[in-house]
Structures are given as C-alpha cells and as structure tokens.
Design an enzyme around this catalytic site. Structure first.
Site, PDB file in Angstrom:
ATOM      1  N   CYS A 178     -43.504  47.123  -7.625  1.00 36.00           N
ATOM      2  CA  CYS A 178     -44.768  47.642  -7.071  1.00 36.00           C
ATOM      3  C   CYS A 178     -44.610  48.445  -6.140  1.00 36.00           C
ATOM      4  CB  CYS A 178     -45.570  46.598  -6.628  1.00 36.00           C
ATOM      5  SG  CYS A 178     -45.993  45.076  -7.769  1.00 36.00           S
ATOM      6  N   HIS A 229     -54.655  47.833  -9.580  1.00 41.19           N
ATOM      7  CA  HIS A 229     -53.035  47.944  -9.305  1.00 41.19           C
ATOM      8  C   HIS A 229     -52.562  48.183 -10.567  1.00 41.19           C
ATOM      9  CE1 HIS A 229     -49.343  47.216  -7.221  1.00 41.19           C
ATOM     10  NE2 HIS A 229     -49.510  45.821  -7.629  1.00 41.19           N
TER      11      HIS A 229
END
Ligand code: COA
Length: 382
Positions: free
Chosen positions: A83, A330
C-alpha cells in the site's frame, strides 16, 4: 542535490469505476496532471501499483502507461511496496529530479480492485504469507489485534474509536473525488457489520478503483510552468517487519517513526510546524497509531485526543482533510500519490470548503501492510 517542486496534479474519481480499464483510469489522472503543469513531454514516469497483475492480469505498467499517455520513449518504472507503492514512486521520482538526471518526471499510482470477486487474498499478499495469510489472518484481522491491545492498554472505548471514521466521513463530504462523500454517526459505525472484532465495516478502508499523478521538476524551473509551485521539502522512508508478531510491540509502528524522524531531520521541522497531515488510515486504529508515531500525540493519548476532535478543523492538527483512506477510498497503489495531490491542493489554497487555513507545511504518510514499509513526505507552500 537540486530542490524539487510539484508543478501539476491529477486525480481520477475514487470508487467503482466499471466503465474504465486500469489504463484509462491512469491516463485520466496522468493527462490531467500534465495539463495542470502545462507540459507536453516527460523525461520519466514512475507508477506505483501494488498488484495490477492479480487484480487485472496486467503487469508491465512502465511500458503500458508511458505509451498510453503518449510518452513512448520516456523512461518508465513500476514500483511496488504494497500500500506504500505510491509514496515509494514519489520518492524515486523526487530523487531522479533532485539528482539532476531528469527535469520533468511524472509520479503516479493506480489500482483497479473491483474487477475480482474477493480481493482479500490479493491484499493479504502484502502480509507474511507463511506466518499470517496461510493461517487465514488478513489485514482487518491484523489491525483488529492492534485495536484490541490499544483499547485494553489505554482504556479507549469502542464509542471513542468510532469517532475516527465519523470525522473522516465529515471531511470527505467536501471532496468531490471521494468514494463515500456522506456523513455517518457513531451509531452507524457501531451497527455496521462486524469484520474482525472489534473492527466493523465502518472502521475499514474500502475496496477502490482509482489513480493519482503529480508532475515534478527542479524548483528553479517551476515558475516557468505554474504560479503556484509546491516545494517537496523532505522525504523519509523506512521499513519495519512484515509480520505483525515480529514488531517489538504490536501497537508500535517503527517504520513510521523512523520515516518521520528522517523527514523531520531533513526538513529541520518538528510536528508543531505541520499544519495538516494525510495519514494512512487503512483502519480506524491505524489513524491513532500513526498520529502518535508522527509525534502529534504522546503514546497512548492519541485515541482519546482524536475522539475529542483534536484531529479535525479547530483541533491540534487537521488529519486527512481529504476524508482519508476510509472515506475518500483506498486504491492501494494510488493512495500515496493521492495524499500528495491533496497536500498540493491544500498548499495552493485550492481546497474550497475543506481548506486548512494558512496552510504552510503539509505532511503525507503512506504505509505498507501492518507497518512493513513507510514513506513520509513534507511539502511546503511557497
Ligand atoms: N465505508 C462505507 N461504506 C462501505 C465501506 C466502507 N469502508 N465498505 C463497503 N461499504 C458499503 C458498500 O458501498 C456497500 O453498500 P451497498 O450495499 O449500498 O452497495 C456495502 O457497504 C457492502 O459493501 P461490500 O463491498 O459488499 O462489503 P464487503 O463485506 O465485501 O467488504 C470490507 C467490506 C471491509 C471487508 C472490505 O472493504 C475490505 O476488505 N476492506 C479492507 C481493505 C484493506 O484491507 N486494505 C488494505 C489495508 S492494509
């Protein structure tokens, strides 16, 4: 090393983008960043993506994206750090300009996560396969363990933890690119479905398609392209342990602390100087742990302080004016660049209703996994 500025930004809508392929989403953000920077040609492109191969069966993004945005021939690189892929792409693009190797470099990130039925196993590839994923624990489970320990050790109540996503959603209402631009209440959080005790649906960042891009150039050239360059004042990066059980303390994020220390040292700034921060709140508990590691609150005090509103307008520091991962969305590989885009919007004074008053220094913090890697940037309004 040369000083570096952001001269252009572009971001796609975040959400379920069924009508666009991964290349379309990226091209939208990239071309809009180039237009925003008033440039037609780039020397190099860095694209952060955590897992385009597993999500869309498409690898080799360096070539695909460079060609598809009309920049065939430019140097191209795909960067992966879970991420934190976007933040890592930004750091490398920054270094390419700072070193003098290139003048105009695009740093971007993209992820198209909705094309598979269940992406949990894909996300879990960023955890320790042998010791975590193999045993069935995915990221909501890992962060749930962190939440349990924090709540037990510091007496944070479930209701207090619920205030974090409530505030994130409030911020997202004013962000036209956000995936979930609506308000929720503590009750909404407490009644949402249980994902991994004590974390509920509304404590979790969602599954998101999206892309974000920025254009970098040497600071001394920036005024040729824009009246509002934003300086990349410092970057700090660090790694931690990939497995949660290998952290010295499972609610301490050493990679975040180290990355922040490096960024503070390089900039000569301290937490008191920062006007707002975009943090990696993949889960409600993450916002608390990260805010503490970045030095905005003492350890163990961040949870209650944030529940009382110390991380929103009028508080100690504005955290995630964009709505953050929780409410803005996200798209994992794009998140680190989306944070930079928000910082630039704020530092240019273009954030409208979500503007942080007199913002001079903004920070971004992008994290991989349960703290296995982290990149922190500090940007400055000129
Ligand atoms: N916030 C607000 N609403 C949300 C939401 C969120 N985080 N996630 C889903 N929703 C909404 C959806 O829009 C959907 O609404 P609808 O029924 O009106 O269409 C509903 O809630 C159900 O969503 P769905 O996507 O079917 O839920 P799910 O159970 O499949 O997935 C999670 C929910 C939390 C498990 C999933 O989003 C997830 O795994 N998140 C964590 C991602 C992650 O680990 N990222 C990496 C971090 S390190």
């Amino acid at each position: 090393m040369r000083e570096v500025a952001v001269i252009g930004i572009g971001i796609s809508k975040f959400g379920e983008l069924w009508d666009q392929s991964i290349r379309d989403i990226f091209a939208e953000a990239a071309l809009s960043a180039m237009k925003n920077a008033n440039i037609k040609k780039i020397d190099a492109l860095y694209v952060g993506s955590m897992s385009s191969g597993l999500y869309t069966m498409q690898e080799h993004l360096s070539s695909l994206m460079t060609d598809y945005i009309g920049q065939r021939g430019a140097a191209g690189f795909r960067i992966e750090s879970a991420c934190a892929s976007g933040g890592s792409a930004m750091r490398l693009a920054y270094l390419e300009v700072a070193s003098g190797m290139s003048d105009i470099v695009l740093a971007g990130g993209v992820e198209k996560m909705w094309d598979v039925d269940d992406g949990s196993a894909i996300l879990a590839t960023a955890s320790d396969q042998e010791y975590e994923a193999y045993h069935g624990v995915t990221f909501p489970g890992l962060y749930a363990m962190m939440a349990k320990l924090y709540m037990h050790r510091y007496g944070l109540t479930r209701e207090e933890l619920a205030q974090i996503p409530v505030i994130s959603h409030k911020h997202a209402v004013n962000n036209p690119n956000a995936q979930y631009p609506f308000e929720i209440t503590v009750d909404t959080v407490l009644k949402s479905s249980l994902v991994a005790d004590p974390l509920r649906l509304m404590d979790c960042s969602p599954i998101t398609d999206g892309a974000a891009c920025v254009i970098l150039c040497p600071l001394e050239m920036a005024k040729d392209f824009t009246d509002k360059p934003v300086k990349v004042k410092a970057v700090g990066a660090a790694t931690g342990t990939i497995a949660l059980h290998d952290h010295k303390d499972i609610i301490r994020l050493d990679a975040v602390r180290l990355a922040a220390e490096r960024a503070y040292k390089a900039s000569g700034l301290s937490p008191q100087d920062i006007d707002f921060v975009e943090v990696h709140d993949c889960f409600s508990i993450a916002q608390i742990l990260v805010a503490e590691e970045l030095g905005f609150f003492s350890f163990g005090e961040g949870g209650k302080a944030l529940a009382e509103g110390q991380g929103t307008y009028g508080g100690k520091i504005v955290i995630n004016p964009s709505g953050g991962l929780k409410a803005k969305g996200h798209p994992v590989g794009a998140t680190g660049i989306a944070q930079i885009v928000e910082a630039v919007i704020q530092l240019r004074g273009e954030a409208g209703k979500r503007q942080v008053n007199n913002a001079k220094f903004g920070m971004t913090q992008n994290m991989g996994g349960s703290g296995g890697s982290c990149v922190v940037h500090i940007l400055e309004a000129l």
